[in-house]
Scaffold this motif. Structure first.
Motif, PDB file in Angstrom:
ATOM      1  N   GLY B  37       1.529   2.456 -15.400  1.00 50.24           N
ATOM      2  CA  GLY B  37       1.763   2.369 -13.962  1.00 50.24           C
ATOM      3  C   GLY B  37       3.066   2.983 -13.507  1.00 50.24           C
ATOM      4  O   GLY B  37       3.490   2.799 -12.373  1.00 50.24           O
ATOM      5  N   GLU B 197       0.327   8.072  -6.304  1.00 54.84           N
ATOM      6  CA  GLU B 197       0.755   6.690  -6.072  1.00 54.84           C
ATOM      7  C   GLU B 197      -0.376   5.714  -6.378  1.00 54.84           C
ATOM      8  O   GLU B 197      -0.158   4.672  -6.989  1.00 54.84           O
ATOM      9  CB  GLU B 197       1.246   6.531  -4.620  1.00 54.84           C
ATOM     10  CG  GLU B 197       2.684   7.045  -4.478  1.00 54.84           C
ATOM     11  CD  GLU B 197       3.119   7.216  -3.028  1.00 54.84           C
ATOM     12  OE1 GLU B 197       2.236   7.253  -2.140  1.00 54.84           O
ATOM     13  OE2 GLU B 197       4.346   7.315  -2.805  1.00 54.84           O
ATOM     14  N   GLU B 198      -1.585   6.083  -5.988  1.00 52.36           N
ATOM     15  CA  GLU B 198      -2.732   5.225  -6.287  1.00 52.36           C
ATOM     16  C   GLU B 198      -2.944   5.062  -7.780  1.00 52.36           C
ATOM     17  O   GLU B 198      -3.280   3.993  -8.277  1.00 52.36           O
ATOM     18  CB  GLU B 198      -4.005   5.830  -5.702  1.00 52.36           C
ATOM     19  CG  GLU B 198      -4.217   5.497  -4.259  1.00 52.36           C
ATOM     20  CD  GLU B 198      -5.501   6.146  -3.769  1.00 52.36           C
ATOM     21  OE1 GLU B 198      -5.560   6.428  -2.586  1.00 52.36           O
ATOM     22  OE2 GLU B 198      -6.427   6.378  -4.593  1.00 52.36           O
ATOM     23  N   GLN B 201      -0.648   2.661  -9.182  1.00 53.25           N
ATOM     24  CA  GLN B 201      -1.101   1.287  -8.918  1.00 53.25           C
ATOM     25  C   GLN B 201      -2.227   0.878  -9.864  1.00 53.25           C
ATOM     26  O   GLN B 201      -2.350  -0.290 -10.230  1.00 53.25           O
ATOM     27  CB  GLN B 201      -1.562   1.159  -7.468  1.00 53.25           C
ATOM     28  CG  GLN B 201      -0.407   0.751  -6.570  1.00 53.25           C
ATOM     29  CD  GLN B 201      -0.610   1.197  -5.140  1.00 53.25           C
ATOM     30  OE1 GLN B 201      -1.741   1.363  -4.688  1.00 53.25           O
ATOM     31  NE2 GLN B 201       0.494   1.395  -4.440  1.00 53.25           N
ATOM     32  N   ASP B 202      -3.031   1.858 -10.279  1.00 59.14           N
ATOM     33  CA  ASP B 202      -4.127   1.568 -11.218  1.00 59.14           C
ATOM     34  C   ASP B 202      -3.645   1.394 -12.650  1.00 59.14           C
ATOM     35  O   ASP B 202      -4.451   1.190 -13.559  1.00 59.14           O
ATOM     36  CB  ASP B 202      -5.152   2.697 -11.199  1.00 59.14           C
ATOM     37  CG  ASP B 202      -6.054   2.598  -9.999  1.00 59.14           C
ATOM     38  OD1 ASP B 202      -5.859   1.665  -9.199  1.00 59.14           O
ATOM     39  OD2 ASP B 202      -6.949   3.450  -9.852  1.00 59.14           O
TER      40      ASP B 202
END
Ligand SMILES: Nc1ncnc2c1ncn2[C@@H]1O[C@H](COP(=O)(O)OP(=O)(O)OP(=O)(O)O)[C@@H](O)[C@H]1O
Ligand SMILES: Nc1ncnc2c1ncn2[C@@H]1O[C@H](COP(=O)(O)OP(=O)(O)O)[C@@H](O)[C@H]1O
Ligand SMILES: [Mg+2]
Ligand SMILES: [Mg+2]
Ligand SMILES: [Zn+2]
Lengths: 277, 240
Positions: B37, B197-198, B201-202
């Motif tokens: 992350g 950014e996603e 987060q994953d």
């Protein structure tokens, strides 16, 4: 983790009578594959590698380096002078050069496929495209006429040979089409292992591209393991995860294909890659 | 800490060019860590060895020195410098992705399939893979008229987005990015930033080379500065 399908150990092929000095006096250092003492050709010596299910292995090297010799001995076109190869099938394993002729023929017809650079070697030009596929199916126990014809039709459609040309003699086909028929024929028995020897050499660039696409699609769909012999570095870049580099009958370098092309270790491979740029 | 995916210690890479009998250093003394992350940025001038670090991790280059300890999805640790070729191929298929500076793909394959391919290789149906590929291309603002066309004729920025989409689609655990926004305009760059950014987060860990300090500022959780390696080759030659 996928399983091993083929293990090749110290495969050697000498054409000629051979003498005790053959091996020491040939190879990359000797700069020849011809024994100066007895004139025998050491076409391949000490070739070892593993192949996993669904993997594509490339073999590159200049003309005469022994690439075709390796696949020809694995396909039983030629007997090796020494060495062993073990084929791991679904529920059995076979020591290829300990098998009798009938057992070898059976593996060749049912479990291995070969596509040659020269379509004359892979196709029977006395029968139709569909007939070529039927021949192979007949040799591997499929006997129902309707089933064979249906299978041949599907294979030809899959390899993008026009269905309505199924009953034509492949003699009249273009080089690219002949290669497609050869691929269809090789795939007829859904072999888990396929040998491809310079299958795009001599074809137009656009035809080459289409054949390479087809080969990769087949690998994705059927999970077929393949050995791809070529002198074209672009072909291994597109197809092969790992590559062997041969010179004068010996494997001089092996590695992940992108590593062989971008970080070659051996002087010869460095020259080969540099001259292809 | 146990969220470390990759720990590189003392990585170095040199090339020995036989034709010129020369040793060419391309990276030296590289230490870095990547956590799940998080994004580790590699910075440094041209020739500092940034790409050589990524290629060493991916094993496109054989590392000359150093330990590259990767923790796989099952928690097993292995040294990428020493791992067998089949193991590396397996990791490339399932866990480690690389968005390189240039796109290599089949000449005849339409962009949508180029992007979908990593998912198909992992066993997704072609339909499902194409659907995800279409979503990604839409998000990266690749015009729909290009989806059915092979990328060979695309502009630099279009190719780059195809390459990026192909790298992102399979959601690797560790993603290596070599200048993923180099030829993009600012609007498209914003789309890429949102995607990165996603992915953070994953839980995807990333190592990235950006040519804009502003991107490093916005996206990096750790920064590793490289300087061009000393010309050890010249030194060794004078000693030898
Ligand atoms: N395959 C190679 N063979 C020989 N030298 C190489 C090779 N790859 C990189 N180098 C050399 O290693 C050094 C570092 O190159 P690298 O591409 O890693 O730099 P970089 O930091 O990514 O630079 P740039 O910002 O220009 O992309 C350079 O001197 C380069 O010429
Ligand atoms: N049947 C044969 N008799 C004699 N020499 C052969 C025979 N087959 C191959 N060779 C020789 O073995 C070497 C390797 O050939 P080959 O495997 O066909 O090379 P490649 O496929 O790499 O071009 C060459 O020198 C070739 O001339
Ligand atoms: Mg040959
Ligand atoms: Mg670079
Ligand atoms: Zn001899």
């Amino acid at each position: 983790m996928s399983r091993k399908i083929l293990e090749v150990n110290s495969l050697t092929k000498i054409h000629g009578t051979g003498c005790p000095l053959c091996l020491a006096s040939t190879g990359p250092e000797a700069d020849t594959n011809i024994c100066p003492y007895c004139g025998s050709v050491v076409a391949a010596h000490g070739v070892s590698f593993d192949l996993y299910q669904g993997e594509i292995l490339g073999i590159i090297g200049e003309s005469g380096s022994g690439k075709s010799t390796v696949v020809k001995t694995l396909y039983f076109d030629d007997a090796p002078s020494a060495g062993e190869a073990v084929f791991f099938d679904e529920d059995a394993q076979y020591d290829l050069y300990s098998l009798n002729a009938a057992q070898q023929r059976s593996l060749r017809n049912k479990r291995f496929g070969m596509v040659y650079q020269n379509p004359h070697l892979g196709l029977n030009f006395n029968v139709s495209a569909g007939g070529n596929i039927a021949e192979r199916l007949l040799m591997s126990d499929v006997a129902n006429y309707g089933a064979i014809r249906e299978r041949a039709r599907n294979l030809l459609v899959r390899t993008e040979v026009l269905e309505n040309r199924m009953d034509e003699n492949p003699k009249k086909f273009s080089g690219g089409m002949q290669q497609r028929v050869q691929i269809a024929k090789a795939l007829a028995t859904r072999p888990p292992l396929l040998y491809l020897d310079e299958v795009t050499t001599g074809l137009d660039l656009s035809v080459q591209a289409a054949i390479l696409d087809l080969i990769l699609e087949i690998q994705h769909e059927l999970g077929t393991a393949m050995i791809v012999v070529t002198h074209d570095l672009g072909v291994v870049r597109l197809l092969a995860g790992r590559t062997l580099v041969m010179k004068y009958g010996r494997v001089i370098e092996t590695g992940l294909t992108d590593q062989i092309l971008e970080d070659p270790q051996h002087a010869y491979t460095q020259r080969l890659v540099a001259s292809a740029l | 800490m146990d969220d470390i995916i990759l720990c590189v210690e003392g990585y170095a890479k040199q090339f020995y060019l036989h034709s010129r009998q020369r040793l060419i250093p391309s990276a030296a003394q590289v230490d870095l860590t990547v956590r799940a992350g998080q994004l580790t940025a590699l910075i440094g001038p041209t020739g500092a060895g940034k790409s050589s670090v990524l290629k060493g991790i991916y094993r496109t280059y054989l590392p000359s020195a150093g330990r590259l300890i990767y923790t796989d999805a099952h928690g097993h640790k292995l040294d990428l410098a020493l791992a067998g070729e089949h193991r590396i191929l397996e990791l490339r298929q399932r866990e480690i992705g690389f968005v390189t500076q240039f796109l290599h793909c089949l000449p005849r394959q339409p962009a949508l399939d180029v992007v979908a391919e990593p998912l198909v290789i992992r066993g997704a149906t072609r339909e499902a893979a194409r659907k995800q590929a279409a979503d990604l291309l839409e998000r990266l603002a690749v015009p729909q008229r290009l989806w059915g066309v092979p990328p060979a004729t695309f502009s630099g920025g279009e190719k780059q987005r195809i390459n990026l989409a192909r790298g992102l689609i399979a959601r690797p655990r560790l993603l290596l990015l070599d200048e993923p926004t180099a030829s993009l305009d600012s609007a498209t760059t914003e789309h890429v930033i949102t995607l990165i950014e996603e992915m953070k987060q994953d839980g995807i860990g990333m190592i990235a080379i950006f040519h804009h300090p502003a991107l490093v500022e916005r996206l990096a959780d750790a920064v590793v500065a490289l300087s061009p390696p000393v010309i050890a080759g010249a030194l060794i030659e004078t000693i030898a």
